[in-house]
Design an enzyme around this catalytic site. Structure first.
Site, PDB file in Angstrom:
ATOM      1  N   SER A   1      -4.164  -3.865   8.524  1.00  0.00           N
ATOM      2  CA  SER A   1      -4.839  -5.147   8.322  1.00  0.00           C
ATOM      3  C   SER A   1      -3.965  -6.269   8.869  1.00  0.00           C
ATOM      4  CB  SER A   1      -5.178  -5.351   6.847  1.00  0.00           C
ATOM      5  OG  SER A   1      -4.185  -6.110   6.229  1.00  0.00           O
ATOM      6  N   SER A   2      -4.543  -7.460   8.965  1.00  0.00           N
ATOM      7  CA  SER A   2      -3.832  -8.551   9.634  1.00  0.00           C
ATOM      8  C   SER A   2      -2.624  -9.039   8.826  1.00  0.00           C
ATOM      9  CB  SER A   2      -4.788  -9.709   9.906  1.00  0.00           C
ATOM     10  OG  SER A   2      -5.340 -10.154   8.695  1.00  0.00           O
ATOM     11  N   CYS A   3      -2.478  -8.581   7.569  1.00  0.00           N
ATOM     12  CA  CYS A   3      -1.327  -9.021   6.771  1.00  0.00           C
ATOM     13  C   CYS A   3      -0.018  -8.420   7.271  1.00  0.00           C
ATOM     14  CB  CYS A   3      -1.534  -8.690   5.300  1.00  0.00           C
ATOM     15  SG  CYS A   3      -1.537  -6.932   4.991  1.00  0.00           S
TER      16      CYS A   3
ATOM     17  N   TYR B   1       2.216  -3.990   0.388  1.00  0.00           N
ATOM     18  CA  TYR B   1       1.085  -3.431   1.130  1.00  0.00           C
ATOM     19  C   TYR B   1       1.339  -3.528   2.634  1.00  0.00           C
ATOM     20  CZ  TYR B   1      -3.784  -2.841   2.599  1.00  0.00           C
ATOM     21  OH  TYR B   1      -4.934  -2.388   3.191  1.00  0.00           O
TER      22      TYR B   1
ATOM     23  N   LYS C   1       1.627  -0.635   5.529  1.00  0.00           N
ATOM     24  CA  LYS C   1       0.758  -0.596   6.715  1.00  0.00           C
ATOM     25  C   LYS C   1       1.591  -0.619   8.002  1.00  0.00           C
ATOM     26  CE  LYS C   1      -3.234  -0.047   5.013  1.00  0.00           C
ATOM     27  NZ  LYS C   1      -3.978   1.159   5.358  1.00  0.00           N
TER      28      LYS C   1
ATOM     29  N   HIS D   1     -11.667  -9.260  -2.500  1.00  0.00           N
ATOM     30  CA  HIS D   1     -11.224 -10.197  -1.466  1.00  0.00           C
ATOM     31  C   HIS D   1     -12.000 -11.505  -1.583  1.00  0.00           C
ATOM     32  CE1 HIS D   1      -9.893  -6.335   0.438  1.00  0.00           C
ATOM     33  NE2 HIS D   1      -8.805  -7.067   0.493  1.00  0.00           N
TER      34      HIS D   1
HETATM   35  N1  LIG Z   1     -11.520  -4.957   3.155  1.00  0.00           N
HETATM   36  C1  LIG Z   1     -10.951  -5.701   4.069  1.00  0.00           C
HETATM   37  O1  LIG Z   1     -11.127  -6.931   4.140  1.00  0.00           O
HETATM   38  C2  LIG Z   1     -10.070  -5.065   5.121  1.00  0.00           C
HETATM   39  C3  LIG Z   1      -9.597  -5.891   6.151  1.00  0.00           C
HETATM   40  C4  LIG Z   1      -8.789  -5.348   7.127  1.00  0.00           C
HETATM   41  C5  LIG Z   1      -8.450  -4.018   7.060  1.00  0.00           C
HETATM   42  N2  LIG Z   1      -8.926  -3.227   6.065  1.00  0.00           N
HETATM   43  C6  LIG Z   1      -8.452  -1.839   6.035  1.00  0.00           C
HETATM   44  O2  LIG Z   1      -9.479  -0.903   5.877  1.00  0.00           O
HETATM   45  C7  LIG Z   1      -8.992   0.197   5.135  1.00  0.00           C
HETATM   46  C8  LIG Z   1      -9.961   0.498   4.026  1.00  0.00           C
HETATM   47  O3  LIG Z   1     -10.170  -0.674   3.256  1.00  0.00           O
HETATM   48  P1  LIG Z   1     -11.534  -0.907   2.440  1.00  0.00           P
HETATM   49  O4  LIG Z   1     -11.662  -2.366   2.286  1.00  0.00           O
HETATM   50  O5  LIG Z   1     -12.626  -0.081   3.014  1.00  0.00           O
HETATM   51  O6  LIG Z   1     -11.092  -0.297   1.030  1.00  0.00           O
HETATM   52  P2  LIG Z   1     -12.043   0.372  -0.099  1.00  0.00           P
HETATM   53  O7  LIG Z   1     -13.422  -0.154  -0.015  1.00  0.00           O
HETATM   54  O8  LIG Z   1     -11.295   0.251  -1.377  1.00  0.00           O
HETATM   55  O9  LIG Z   1     -12.073   1.901   0.350  1.00  0.00           O
HETATM   56  C9  LIG Z   1     -10.923   2.710   0.294  1.00  0.00           C
HETATM   57  C10 LIG Z   1     -11.356   4.157   0.342  1.00  0.00           C
HETATM   58  O10 LIG Z   1     -10.197   4.992   0.290  1.00  0.00           O
HETATM   59  C11 LIG Z   1     -10.334   5.891  -0.809  1.00  0.00           C
HETATM   60  N3  LIG Z   1      -8.996   6.163  -1.340  1.00  0.00           N
HETATM   61  C12 LIG Z   1      -8.113   5.254  -1.797  1.00  0.00           C
HETATM   62  N4  LIG Z   1      -6.969   5.875  -2.179  1.00  0.00           N
HETATM   63  C13 LIG Z   1      -7.162   7.190  -1.958  1.00  0.00           C
HETATM   64  C14 LIG Z   1      -6.358   8.344  -2.176  1.00  0.00           C
HETATM   65  N5  LIG Z   1      -5.122   8.261  -2.695  1.00  0.00           N
HETATM   66  N6  LIG Z   1      -6.868   9.566  -1.863  1.00  0.00           N
HETATM   67  C15 LIG Z   1      -8.115   9.677  -1.358  1.00  0.00           C
HETATM   68  N7  LIG Z   1      -8.924   8.616  -1.120  1.00  0.00           N
HETATM   69  C16 LIG Z   1      -8.449   7.383  -1.424  1.00  0.00           C
HETATM   70  C17 LIG Z   1     -11.230   5.175  -1.792  1.00  0.00           C
HETATM   71  O11 LIG Z   1     -11.821   6.067  -2.719  1.00  0.00           O
HETATM   72  P3  LIG Z   1     -12.003   5.557  -4.256  1.00  0.00           P
HETATM   73  O12 LIG Z   1     -12.699   4.222  -4.172  1.00  0.00           O
HETATM   74  O13 LIG Z   1     -12.842   6.618  -4.879  1.00  0.00           O
HETATM   75  O14 LIG Z   1     -10.618   5.431  -4.801  1.00  0.00           O
HETATM   76  C18 LIG Z   1     -12.249   4.582  -0.823  1.00  0.00           C
HETATM   77  O15 LIG Z   1     -13.135   5.571  -0.359  1.00  0.00           O
HETATM   78  C19 LIG Z   1      -7.599  -0.197   4.636  1.00  0.00           C
HETATM   79  O16 LIG Z   1      -6.631   0.433   5.435  1.00  0.00           O
HETATM   80  C20 LIG Z   1      -7.528  -1.668   4.845  1.00  0.00           C
HETATM   81  O17 LIG Z   1      -6.233  -2.106   5.183  1.00  0.00           O
HETATM   82  C21 LIG Z   1      -9.737  -3.721   5.084  1.00  0.00           C
END
Ligand SMILES: NC(=O)c1ccc[n+]([C@@H]2O[C@H](COP(=O)([O-])OP(=O)(O)OC[C@H]3O[C@@H](n4cnc5c(N)ncnc54)[C@H](OP(=O)(O)O)[C@@H]3O)[C@@H](O)[C@H]2O)c1
Length: 322
Positions: free
Chosen positions: A108-110, A137, A141, A180
């Site tokens: 992520s951008s952080c 975090y 990353k 967020h």
């Molecule tokens: N959201 C944003 O604004 C954003 C922005 C930039 C980048 N990203 C990147 O996108 C990625 C995903 O983010 P997201 O926002 O989609 O998060 P999210 O909605 O919380 O989804 C995370 C997923 O990973 C699973 N997970 C977490 N820990 C796990 C573990 N130990 N073992 C197996 N599965 C696990 C979660 O399952 P459970 O929910 O069942 O735990 C869920 O399916 C991250 O790398 C993040 O840095 C997100």
């Protein structure tokens, strides 16, 4: 990436992972391998090793991570660094052992320094101190990027790290404590409308500029990168360079304008009470998209359309709140 290729989407129930799974299906890739968190704990090295040896996915998207807003990051730094490092170490190593052809790791951008010049270019990685609230975090990353780079250098793998900007979309978390900023605002403004409240309190001055990308657009970018012809993909993951690419919306909006846009979509007619005694964070945070734009990707969804789609999803999922 052939239509029948075996593709593992780690974190397919999350905001980013579910969008990637949808984008793959839309693009005709039906042979997806997925496991819920409850079925496969990605911090468990043995379980991840068994899974990769059994399934041998040819392509891997790593969208599993422990994520959260400022409050969650600041309150549970040990969990954030531990779980994210664990997932990355296991998945990246096992993808190499299983002979995965290409892997895309989501950061992520952080990861960029707190006082990074704007817009933030990929080469600004590790050029200055990080924002303290999500340092644990961000360090995890950054370690994920370094893992991709190191495996590419030592073993000739083709692992790429992508850095999306702030995402929002179907399946997002709307928890007021841990979500967020955009989904949290949407939830607050919706609740104010339902409760007939005349004003919504907003942290900070409303002036900081931020960038938001609809999750399906981010997923289209990831699939676009994964499907790049060999010679173009090869350039991104060449062992002589850090395999890193930004995925941004290319547009920024002030927090005050964002609140007004959400209010329009939700149909809330009250006011916003800005609390300027609360910290604003960085005045501006915008990714430089030159690299991914040159590879032929642009976002397709306007912020207004994306918020309307997210709001529909919010109302569907929380029918009692609608
Ligand atoms: N959201 C944003 O604004 C954003 C922005 C930039 C980048 N990203 C990147 O996108 C990625 C995903 O983010 P997201 O926002 O989609 O998060 P999210 O909605 O919380 O989804 C995370 C997923 O990973 C699973 N997970 C977490 N820990 C796990 C573990 N130990 N073992 C197996 N599965 C696990 C979660 O399952 P459970 O929910 O069942 O735990 C869920 O399916 C991250 O790398 C993040 O840095 C997100």
């Amino acid at each position: 990436m052939e239509p029948g290729a075996r593709i593992y989407v780690a974190g397919h129930t999350g905001l980013a992972g579910s969008a990637i799974a949808r984008a793959l299906q839309r693009a005709g890739h039906a042979n997806l391998v997925v496991r819920r968190h409850a079925e496969l704990e990605l911090t468990d090295a043995r379980a991840v090793s068994d899974f990769f040896q059994r399934e041998r996915p040819e392509y891997v998207f790593v969208a599993a991570a422990k994520v959260g807003g400022i409050l969650a990051n600041d309150s549970f730094p040990a969990d954030f660094i531990h779980d994210n490092l664990g997932v990355e170490l296991n998945v990246i190593r096992e993808a190499w052992r299983a002979g995965t052809k290409r892997l895309i790791f989501l950061g992520s951008s952080c990861i960029y320094p707190r006082d990074c010049p704007q817009p933030m270019k990929e080469e600004y990685l590790l050029t200055g101190p990080l924002e303290p609230t999500n340092r644990a975090y961000a360090v995890a990353k950054i370690a994920g990027i370094e893992l991709c780079y190191s495996y590419n250098r030592q073993y000739g793998t083709r692992f790429l790290a992508v850095m999306p900007t702030n995402l929002y979309g179907p399946g997002d978390s709307y928890d007021l404590e841990s979500s967020h900023v955009l989904p949290a605002l949407l939830h607050k403004i919706h609740a104010a409308k339902q409760g007939g409240e005349p004003r919504v309190p907003i942290w900070g001055s409303g002036r900081p500029l931020r960038e938001f990308l609809y999750s399906d657009d981010m997923a289209a970018a990831c699939v676009h990168l994964m499907r790049l012809p060999e010679e173009r993909f090869e350039r991104l993951v060449h062992p002589t360079q850090v395999p890193l690419i930004n995925i941004g919306a290319g547009k920024e909006i002030s927090m005050g304008e964002l609140a007004s846009l959400i209010a329009e979509v939700v149909g809330y007619r009250g006011e916003f009470a800005y609390d300027a005694s609360k910290p604003d964070g960085m005045p501006r945070k915008l990714l430089d998209n030159a690299r991914i734009n040159a590879l032929g990707w642009q976002p397709a969804t306007t912020l207004r359309d994306g918020i309307a789609l997210a709001y529909q999803d919010f109302q569907r999922r929380f029918a009692d709140a609608a």
